[in-house]
Design an enzyme around this catalytic site. Sequence first.
Site, PDB file in Angstrom:
ATOM      1  N   LYS A   1      26.670  21.202  27.372  1.00 52.79           N
ATOM      2  CA  LYS A   1      27.967  21.784  26.978  1.00 52.79           C
ATOM      3  C   LYS A   1      29.091  20.761  27.140  1.00 52.79           C
ATOM      4  O   LYS A   1      29.948  20.604  26.263  1.00 52.79           O
ATOM      5  CB  LYS A   1      28.240  23.024  27.836  1.00 52.79           C
TER       6      LYS A   1
ATOM      7  N   CYS B   1      39.022  23.811  26.259  1.00 49.53           N
ATOM      8  CA  CYS B   1      37.657  23.256  26.280  1.00 49.53           C
ATOM      9  C   CYS B   1      37.675  21.735  26.127  1.00 49.53           C
ATOM     10  O   CYS B   1      37.391  21.018  27.075  1.00 49.53           O
ATOM     11  CB  CYS B   1      36.816  23.867  25.161  1.00 49.53           C
TER      12      CYS B   1
HETATM   13  N1  LIG Z   1      37.256  31.033  25.203  1.00 56.29           N
HETATM   14  C1  LIG Z   1      36.410  30.227  24.609  1.00 56.29           C
HETATM   15  O1  LIG Z   1      36.484  30.015  23.409  1.00 56.29           O
HETATM   16  C2  LIG Z   1      35.280  29.572  25.365  1.00 56.29           C
HETATM   17  C3  LIG Z   1      34.252  28.960  24.628  1.00 56.29           C
HETATM   18  C4  LIG Z   1      33.190  28.403  25.319  1.00 56.29           C
HETATM   19  C5  LIG Z   1      33.184  28.417  26.716  1.00 56.29           C
HETATM   20  N2  LIG Z   1      34.209  29.006  27.413  1.00 56.29           N
HETATM   21  C6  LIG Z   1      34.128  29.006  28.874  1.00 56.29           C
HETATM   22  O2  LIG Z   1      33.895  30.342  29.317  1.00 56.29           O
HETATM   23  C7  LIG Z   1      34.517  30.541  30.590  1.00 56.29           C
HETATM   24  C8  LIG Z   1      35.454  31.735  30.513  1.00 56.29           C
HETATM   25  O3  LIG Z   1      36.465  31.428  29.587  1.00 56.29           O
HETATM   26  P1  LIG Z   1      37.409  32.544  28.945  1.00 56.29           P
HETATM   27  O4  LIG Z   1      38.067  31.906  27.775  1.00 56.29           O
HETATM   28  O5  LIG Z   1      36.663  33.811  28.767  1.00 56.29           O
HETATM   29  O6  LIG Z   1      38.472  32.717  30.129  1.00 56.29           O
HETATM   30  P2  LIG Z   1      39.539  33.888  30.265  1.00 56.29           P
HETATM   31  O7  LIG Z   1      40.604  33.368  31.136  1.00 56.29           O
HETATM   32  O8  LIG Z   1      39.868  34.449  28.924  1.00 56.29           O
HETATM   33  O9  LIG Z   1      38.732  35.058  31.042  1.00 56.29           O
HETATM   34  C9  LIG Z   1      38.261  34.944  32.316  1.00 56.29           C
HETATM   35  C10 LIG Z   1      38.459  36.266  33.025  1.00 56.29           C
HETATM   36  O10 LIG Z   1      37.853  36.182  34.313  1.00 56.29           O
HETATM   37  C11 LIG Z   1      38.658  36.935  35.216  1.00 56.29           C
HETATM   38  N3  LIG Z   1      38.315  36.528  36.586  1.00 56.29           N
HETATM   39  C12 LIG Z   1      38.761  35.477  37.308  1.00 56.29           C
HETATM   40  N4  LIG Z   1      38.143  35.429  38.497  1.00 56.29           N
HETATM   41  C13 LIG Z   1      37.290  36.472  38.543  1.00 56.29           C
HETATM   42  C14 LIG Z   1      36.363  36.948  39.501  1.00 56.29           C
HETATM   43  N5  LIG Z   1      36.200  36.332  40.680  1.00 56.29           N
HETATM   44  N6  LIG Z   1      35.666  38.064  39.219  1.00 56.29           N
HETATM   45  C15 LIG Z   1      35.816  38.689  38.027  1.00 56.29           C
HETATM   46  N7  LIG Z   1      36.665  38.267  37.068  1.00 56.29           N
HETATM   47  C16 LIG Z   1      37.393  37.180  37.323  1.00 56.29           C
HETATM   48  C17 LIG Z   1      40.070  36.637  34.770  1.00 56.29           C
HETATM   49  O11 LIG Z   1      40.965  37.627  35.243  1.00 56.29           O
HETATM   50  C18 LIG Z   1      39.918  36.629  33.251  1.00 56.29           C
HETATM   51  O12 LIG Z   1      40.170  37.897  32.683  1.00 56.29           O
HETATM   52  C19 LIG Z   1      35.226  29.229  30.936  1.00 56.29           C
HETATM   53  O13 LIG Z   1      34.361  28.442  31.706  1.00 56.29           O
HETATM   54  C20 LIG Z   1      35.424  28.588  29.569  1.00 56.29           C
HETATM   55  O14 LIG Z   1      35.525  27.179  29.656  1.00 56.29           O
HETATM   56  C21 LIG Z   1      35.255  29.584  26.757  1.00 56.29           C
END
Ligand SMILES: NC(=O)c1ccc[n+]([C@@H]2O[C@H](COP(=O)([O-])OP(=O)(O)OC[C@H]3O[C@@H](n4cnc5c(N)ncnc54)[C@H](O)[C@@H]3O)[C@@H](O)[C@H]2O)c1
Length: 418
Positions: free
Chosen positions: A205, A259
């Site tokens: 990744k 990202c």
């Molecule tokens: N958004 C994208 O397009 C994308 C694509 C590929 C990978 N990712 C990866 O996926 C992961 C999540 O990204 P995202 O965009 O969904 O983030 P986001 O910020 O949209 O969502 C994460 C959620 O997790 C919650 N959270 C934080 N700590 C927590 C805990 N201890 N227990 C439960 N919930 C908790 C937050 O309140 C938030 O709502 C990251 O590592 C990101 O790099 C994101």
Amino acid sequence: MAENIQKICVMGLGYIGLPTAALLANRGFEIHGVDVVQSTVDTINAGKIHIVEPELDVFVQSAVNSGRLKADTKPAEADVFIIAVPTPFHEGHVPNVDYVKSATEAIAPFVKPGNIVILESTSPVGTTHMVEEVLKENGVDTSRVHIAHCPERVLPGKIMLELVQNDRIVGGLTPEATEKTARFYETFVNGTVLRTDAKTAEMAKLTENSFRDVNIAFANELSILCDKFGINVWELIELANRHPRVNILQPGAGVGGHCIAVDPWFIVDAGGDDAKLIRTARERNDYKSEWVIGKIEKEAKKLEKKLKRKPVIACMGLAFKPDIDDLRESPALYITQRLSASMDSVTAVEPNIPLETDPKKKLGIDNPRFRLIDVFDALEDADLLVFLVAHKQFKHLDVSDLNYLDFCGVMNKHKKTI
Ligand SMILES: NC(=O)c1ccc[n+]([C@@H]2O[C@H](COP(=O)([O-])OP(=O)(O)OC[C@H]3O[C@@H](n4cnc5c(N)ncnc54)[C@H](O)[C@@H]3O)[C@@H](O)[C@H]2O)c1
């Protein structure tokens, strides 16, 4: 094996966790979704969504109405635990895996032998091992828990489609964990589920995003060189790309998003001097925004002399890429923040966020003279238009009689200057 899976606990209900939870609920799994933000939990339990993503509202509403998606602030027992929490970096580009740690601590009391624990968050190499260590420290006998990493690679705007269609990489801490986790994904993914070990999956990744970062850095460097040489970089790239084995990406005002602008640092942090190219690319892409600021300031000074007053500057676009509202790590926003900190006559046009948006709260812009305006007011009032993001609303504007600088190719594809 995957046939026995009924209940899934999804930790983190953001851009990745919520679509995953809603999709799985619609596929017949019973989902216990967890988020630490109470308002997020309440919104989802009301069948609504707190983020912008096409089709997600329909999936969430049907999942909640069916009773198969329930949100909570606390985890519960399940067959599979999916961790999809943020993985940003601390000051100095040091990876921050604190959210993964606290989510793992939270599930520990509920993890039983035979369960699968999947880390979906983009993570530094070794984080899946850390998940196992944290479970152990919290009293879990991990010898019969199957722990794996399955990175997410969806494109915002197409998440519901890509969750199902993309190929996935699954890397377990043991071959059995890999196999059990891969079989679980095969119940809802149409793409190929590729098997490897946890470290390789983590690095895959990070490699995908670093590949794009390095290649954009090449395009950004070309754009700076072309400006020096008086060559239109977009025309140059179009010509060079007619070579059958050349595919140069597009330059811009920098590189943004949570990202590509973040993940390469996870490699640099662990790789040290052996990650020179990846570090340099990251630095070059960050430098591109500084270079853009320099060009705008120079042009503003020229105009000030000519107009005998401070020119009004309109920054066209604030999001990190075209046609979205996401401002995370956005170079366009950073450039606008910097300009408005030193000048009183800066405005911005961002068609994807409401004009009433509070600049201080939402944009981190303190200057009370800063204004968000619409595209027509910008054409009318600005002495200098600065195109930072190639939003569709900008594509057909006639600015031939106006002063403008184009850093994203939306106007300038075939003009000789930047
Ligand atoms: N958004 C994208 O397009 C994308 C694509 C590929 C990978 N990712 C990866 O996926 C992961 C999540 O990204 P995202 O965009 O969904 O983030 P986001 O910020 O949209 O969502 C994460 C959620 O997790 C919650 N959270 C934080 N700590 C927590 C805990 N201890 N227990 C439960 N919930 C908790 C937050 O309140 C938030 O709502 C990251 O590592 C990101 O790099 C994101």
